[in-house]
Enzyme design. Structure first.
Site, PDB file in Angstrom:
ATOM      1  N   ASP A 152      34.323 -11.114  16.245  1.00  0.00           N
ATOM      2  CA  ASP A 152      33.183 -10.614  16.993  1.00  0.00           C
ATOM      3  C   ASP A 152      31.932 -11.444  16.168  1.00  0.00           C
ATOM      4  O   ASP A 152      31.394 -10.983  15.301  1.00  0.00           O
ATOM      5  CB  ASP A 152      32.863  -9.276  17.045  1.00  0.00           C
ATOM      6  CG  ASP A 152      31.744  -8.468  17.490  1.00  0.00           C
ATOM      7  OD1 ASP A 152      31.291  -9.492  18.501  1.00  0.00           O
ATOM      8  OD2 ASP A 152      31.291  -7.458  17.364  1.00  0.00           O
ATOM      9  N   HIS A 205      34.921  -7.472  19.404  1.00  0.00           N
ATOM     10  CA  HIS A 205      33.720  -6.548  19.832  1.00  0.00           C
ATOM     11  C   HIS A 205      34.629  -5.126  20.154  1.00  0.00           C
ATOM     12  O   HIS A 205      35.029  -4.956  21.036  1.00  0.00           O
ATOM     13  CB  HIS A 205      33.115  -7.217  20.855  1.00  0.00           C
ATOM     14  CG  HIS A 205      31.636  -6.422  20.897  1.00  0.00           C
ATOM     15  ND1 HIS A 205      30.846  -6.512  19.677  1.00  0.00           N
ATOM     16  CD2 HIS A 205      31.265  -5.579  21.779  1.00  0.00           C
ATOM     17  CE1 HIS A 205      29.707  -6.099  20.360  1.00  0.00           C
ATOM     18  NE2 HIS A 205      29.854  -5.340  21.581  1.00  0.00           N
ATOM     19  N   SER A 250      28.708  -1.312  19.892  1.00  0.00           N
ATOM     20  CA  SER A 250      27.793  -2.461  20.385  1.00  0.00           C
ATOM     21  C   SER A 250      26.408  -1.689  20.065  1.00  0.00           C
ATOM     22  O   SER A 250      25.831  -1.420  18.930  1.00  0.00           O
ATOM     23  CB  SER A 250      28.059  -2.970  21.754  1.00  0.00           C
ATOM     24  OG  SER A 250      27.387  -3.971  22.186  1.00  0.00           O
TER      25      SER A 250
END
Length: 498
Positions: A440, A466, A177
């Site tokens: 994602d 993700h 991330s």
């Protein structure tokens, strides 16, 4: 005593969450986007407590006259370290550092294979790493990706000294991330310290209007085979708009969607209505972003929410939309759906480390207002979630939370600056592998294919969400995910030969 106070603060935050705090907002899950790797456990890992260590870090790396320091938290795993082995560094991000990652996860499997020494470093202003006595706007000026990258550089330098590491002990950075972005950028900015990186689900392009996010949400919902899930969601959203136009419809919405406050008192407040629609959209965004990953606590999937949206026995599309909302509230232990704009702003304006926003919500909002944008918008009636939350809605939050100087002009300047500093989608990095999943939505701001004019290697994993490749490997993983992990191992093998 300190441990007791921290647990008390966490307990209070959870109580607040159960009263209606949004579990998922602005593409970020409460507590940060990388959860505990708990679903599976690697056999060779010892079941032991993780010790916290503290590193004396500079407050401001770019002002040599500022001598202030603070204590930054980190963890160490020496279990697999071999002479001349590499050093793996897990970068902390927009939430508290989770100690279990120093014992678990795919990167620990790689550490065993390559004989690596492992470190995990918490990001400044998140978790227990508090550089200042509160989170005032004045103090948050020390919160930036540039400061965080410099933290990593100083940490690597001092650990080299402390552990007597040499040039043969090559540092490899890992991050998922926002830390996936940092993993790429730290190789770019401090290549003499970081030999290479695995950048997972990391956005590289800063932009205010991240409209592509809900385009991916729509496309991901469209993969459901049971019915036209997208059409059902869009119909339900339009029906909410109709119900809001009269009192009986407003009361119906109160009941069906378990609102914390009656909507008829907010019908003249467009900010409340925008927050309502954005919150309902986030119900689906949060499910899609983490669809079938191994994050601890994530129970719902695209199959679950689309199954509800396709179940005509529940009622009209708006009733099915309410059922999805009920499922999300129940899965996150929330009593009601909170949509009041002023309440959200008041929560975010609390500067205390004991506040609910201190789990990372206020800090991440500051970074979006001063560096990244990343606002997931919907500004046209024809879109999946309508036109109620355009970019201006999010920019106003910057001003309302941090002050009038945080406006459209300052954010535009910040976005330009970030993209110029890091290169956006045309980085000049070497020795970085960029990994994304097709489900994602964040992949829309990252590198997903290798271009002949831009030779950075990429892995684009069909059907995964993700940071999926970072969690514990399992026999149940999608074949594409298993292949991706094999490619990551080959990349590391080649990298460590250089």
């Amino acid at each position: 005593m300190k441990t007791f106070l921290l647990r008390a603060i966490a307990f209070i935050a959870l109580l607040h969450l159960s009263d209606g705090w949004r579990l998922f907002k602005n593409g970020r899950r409460y507590g940060g986007n990388l959860g505990d790797p708990d679903k599976y456990r690697t056999e060779f890992l010892a079941n032991q407590d993780v010790e916290d260590f503290w590193f004396t870090q500079k407050l401001d790396h770019f002002d040599p006259t500022n001598n202030k320091t603070w204590q930054q938290r980190y963890n160490v795993n020496r279990q697999f370290f071999k002479h001349n082995g590499p050093v793996f560094l897990m970068i902390g991000g927009e939430g508290e550092m989770r100690p279990k990652w120093i014992q678990k996860g795919a990167w620990i499997v790689y550490a065993q294979k390559f004989g690596a020494l492992c470190f995990q470093l918490e990001h400044r202003f998140y978790g227990k790493s508090h550089p200042t006595n509160d989170m005032s706007t004045e103090n948050l000026r020390f919160l930036s990706s540039e400061q965080a990258l410099a933290d990593l550089a100083y940490f690597v330098t001092r650990m080299n000294e402390q552990y007597n590491l040499t040039v043969n002990n090559r540092w490899i950075a890992f991050g998922g991330s926002y830390p996936g972005s940092l993993a790429a950028w730290v190789r770019e900015k401090y290549g003499h310290l970081i030999h290479g990186s695995i950048s997972t689900s990391g956005p590289l392009l800063a932009k205010i209007d991240f409209f592509e996010y809900f385009e991916v949400v729509r496309d991901s919902l469209a993969t459901y085979k049971g019915c036209d899930c997208v059409e059902a969601v869009q119909s339900g959203t339009k029906q909410i708009d109709v119900l809001l136009r009269h009192m009986i419809g407003q009361r119906t919405i109160n009941e069906k969607f378990k609102l914390c406050d009656p909507v008829e008192k907010s019908i003249e407040n467009p900010l409340d209505i925008s927050n309502l629609f954005e919150g309902l959209a986030s119900n689906f965004a949060g499910v899609v972003q983490y669809n079938k990953d191994k994050r601890d606590g994530v129970a719902l999937s695209i199959d679950d929410v689309c199954g509800a949206m396709c179940n005509q026995t529940i009622g009209a599309p708006v009733t099915r939309l309410a059922e999805v909302n009920r499922m999300v509230l129940e899965s996150s232990n929330q009593k009601c759906f909170d949509y009041k704009y002023d309440k959200m702003i008041d929560d975010m304006k609390n500067i205390s480390w004991g506040s609910s926003g201190a789990e990372g919500g206020r800090q991440w909002m500051y970074q979006t207002c001063t560096e990244f944008g990343f606002y997931q918008t919907s500004d046209k009636p024809t879109l999946l979630f309508g036109d109620k939350f355009p970019a201006d809605f999010f920019v106003k939050q910057c001003s309302d939370i941090f002050g009038e100087n945080f406006n459209q002009n300052s954010l535009s300047n910040a976005i330009d600056r970030t993209n110029i500093i890091y290169g956006a989608l045309k980085p000049s990095t070497t020795n970085v592998l960029y990994v994304h999943g097709s489900i994602d939505p964040w992949h829309a701001l990252g590198l997903t294919k290798t271009d002949k004019n831009q030779p950075q290697p990429t892995i684009y994993i069909q059907g995964t969400a993700h940071c999926a490749n970072m969690y514990e490997p399992s026999d149940d993983d999608f074949p594409q995910l298993k292949i991706a992990r094999e490619e990551i191992v080959r990349f590391l093998e080649n990298l460590l030969k250089k």
